[in-house]
Design an enzyme around this catalytic site. Structure first.
Site, PDB file in Angstrom:
ATOM      1  N   ASP A   2       0.827  -1.197   0.000  1.00  0.00           N
ATOM      2  CA  ASP A   2       0.000   0.000   0.000  1.00  0.00           C
ATOM      3  C   ASP A   2       0.869   1.259   0.000  1.00  0.00           C
ATOM      4  OD1 ASP A   2      -2.318   1.455   0.011  1.00  0.00           O
ATOM      5  OD2 ASP A   2      -2.735   1.174   2.138  1.00  0.00           O
ATOM      6  N   ASN A  50     -10.806  -3.095  -5.338  1.00  0.00           N
ATOM      7  CA  ASN A  50     -10.063  -2.117  -6.151  1.00  0.00           C
ATOM      8  C   ASN A  50     -10.736  -1.801  -7.493  1.00  0.00           C
ATOM      9  OD1 ASN A  50      -6.785  -3.243  -5.035  1.00  0.00           O
ATOM     10  ND2 ASN A  50      -7.945  -1.459  -4.354  1.00  0.00           N
TER      11      ASN A  50
HETATM   12  C1  IPE Z   1      -1.562   0.081  -3.460  1.00  0.00           C
HETATM   13  O1  IPE Z   1      -1.279   1.440  -3.438  1.00  0.00           O
HETATM   14  C2  IPE Z   1      -1.621  -0.501  -4.850  1.00  0.00           C
HETATM   15  C3  IPE Z   1      -2.914  -1.097  -5.273  1.00  0.00           C
HETATM   16  C4  IPE Z   1      -3.991  -1.180  -4.556  1.00  0.00           C
HETATM   17  C5  IPE Z   1      -2.970  -1.628  -6.633  1.00  0.00           C
HETATM   18  P1  IPE Z   1      -2.465   2.490  -3.467  1.00  0.00           P
HETATM   19  O2  IPE Z   1      -2.852   2.721  -4.881  1.00  0.00           O
HETATM   20  O3  IPE Z   1      -3.583   2.040  -2.570  1.00  0.00           O
HETATM   21  O4  IPE Z   1      -1.767   3.793  -2.877  1.00  0.00           O
HETATM   22  P2  IPE Z   1      -2.375   4.877  -1.861  1.00  0.00           P
HETATM   23  O5  IPE Z   1      -2.941   4.141  -0.668  1.00  0.00           O
HETATM   24  O6  IPE Z   1      -3.433   5.638  -2.616  1.00  0.00           O
HETATM   25  O7  IPE Z   1      -1.199   5.723  -1.492  1.00  0.00           O
HETATM   26 MG    MG Z   2      -4.076   2.421  -0.586  1.00  0.00          MG
END
Ligand code: IPE
Ligand code: MG
Length: 232
Positions: A2, A50
């Site tokens: 993350d 996601n």
């Molecule tokens: C994690 O990083 C990657 C995925 C979920 C693919 P994020 O995209 O959640 O990054 P932040 O939390 O917005 O910084």
């Molecule tokens: Mg994230």
């Protein structure tokens, strides 16, 4: 894994730039874990939630998956990594699904380390798909409800072939599990670090492992019991 978005934002770059940097951190992490003798590494690459991100981010992530599957697998194979995907992969497009199947087939006999990549995965999804499998067997008459114990249930889960995780690491500063390996992490040691995933490296991984080595894993027993020699 993350913190990709925040890492990019801090550099005034698009979120996809953070995801690309996250892929580099993943490559370093897999190689280091394999060198250390880790038997199984499971990474949460894309959760079932996601998909709810803006369509443009989801499509950039899909492009990145496809690119990574095309460019990274050969090197992982050379390093003896066995790659598996866990999650409901039916949701991905045909090109991605095909590359996933190819990567699994190519690397299936590799012995150095298993790397499970959780994609369109959710811990609750996993528990439900296991329950469905067992219900089907019960309807067919091959399984009695009384035969369902922890081992039988676990054998229907996505990580049936792996032992439960010893150490869970979450980067990016949030202190939550976010629907990762809910069943499998019953006795897992948790480690949370504010380091954003693209900055995760050999040193931060070693710190997590050293922290883990200082834990006492009692599995419900007392500390004194753990000091006693095992009885024959
Ligand atoms: C994690 O990083 C990657 C995925 C979920 C693919 P994020 O995209 O959640 O990054 P932040 O939390 O917005 O910084
Ligand atoms: Mg994230």
């Amino acid at each position: 894994m993350d913190g990709n978005g925040r890492w990019a934002k801090a550099r005034n770059r698009p979120r996809s730039f953070g995801h690309q940097a996250g892929l580099n951190a993943l490559r370093v992490t897999i190689e280091h874990c394999a060198r250390l003798g880790v038997e199984t590494l499971t990474v949460f690459a894309f959760s079932s939630e996601n998909w709810n991100r803006p369509a443009s981010e989801v499509s950039r992530l899909m492009e990145l998956f496809l690119k990574a599957l095309s460019k990274e697998v050969a090197e992982l194979h050379r390093n003896g990594i066995c790659i598996r995907f866990i999650g409901d992969i039916s949701a991905f497009n045909a090109a991605i699904r095909e590359k996933m199947t190819e990567a699994e087939a190519l690397t299936r006999d590799n012995q150095q380390m298993v790397t499970n990549v959780a994609v369109n995965y959710g811990g609750r999804w996993d528990i439900i798909q296991a329950a469905r499998q067992l219900a089907e067997l019960a309807i067919d008459g091959g399984l009695q409800p009384g035969d369902i114990d922890e081992d039988r249930f676990a054998s229907a889960l996505a990580l049936a072939d792996s032992t439960d995780p010893d150490l869970f690491i979450r980067t990016g500063g949030e202190i939550r599990i976010s629907n990762f390996l809910l069943w499998q992490s019953a006795y897992t040691e948790f480690y949370f670090t504010p380091v954003l995933w693209p900055d995760f490296d050999v040193e931060t991984l070693n710190q997590a492992i050293v922290d883990y080595q200082g834990r006492e894993r009692r599995f419900g027993k007392t500390s004194t019991q753990l000091q006693e020699p095992a009885h024959a």
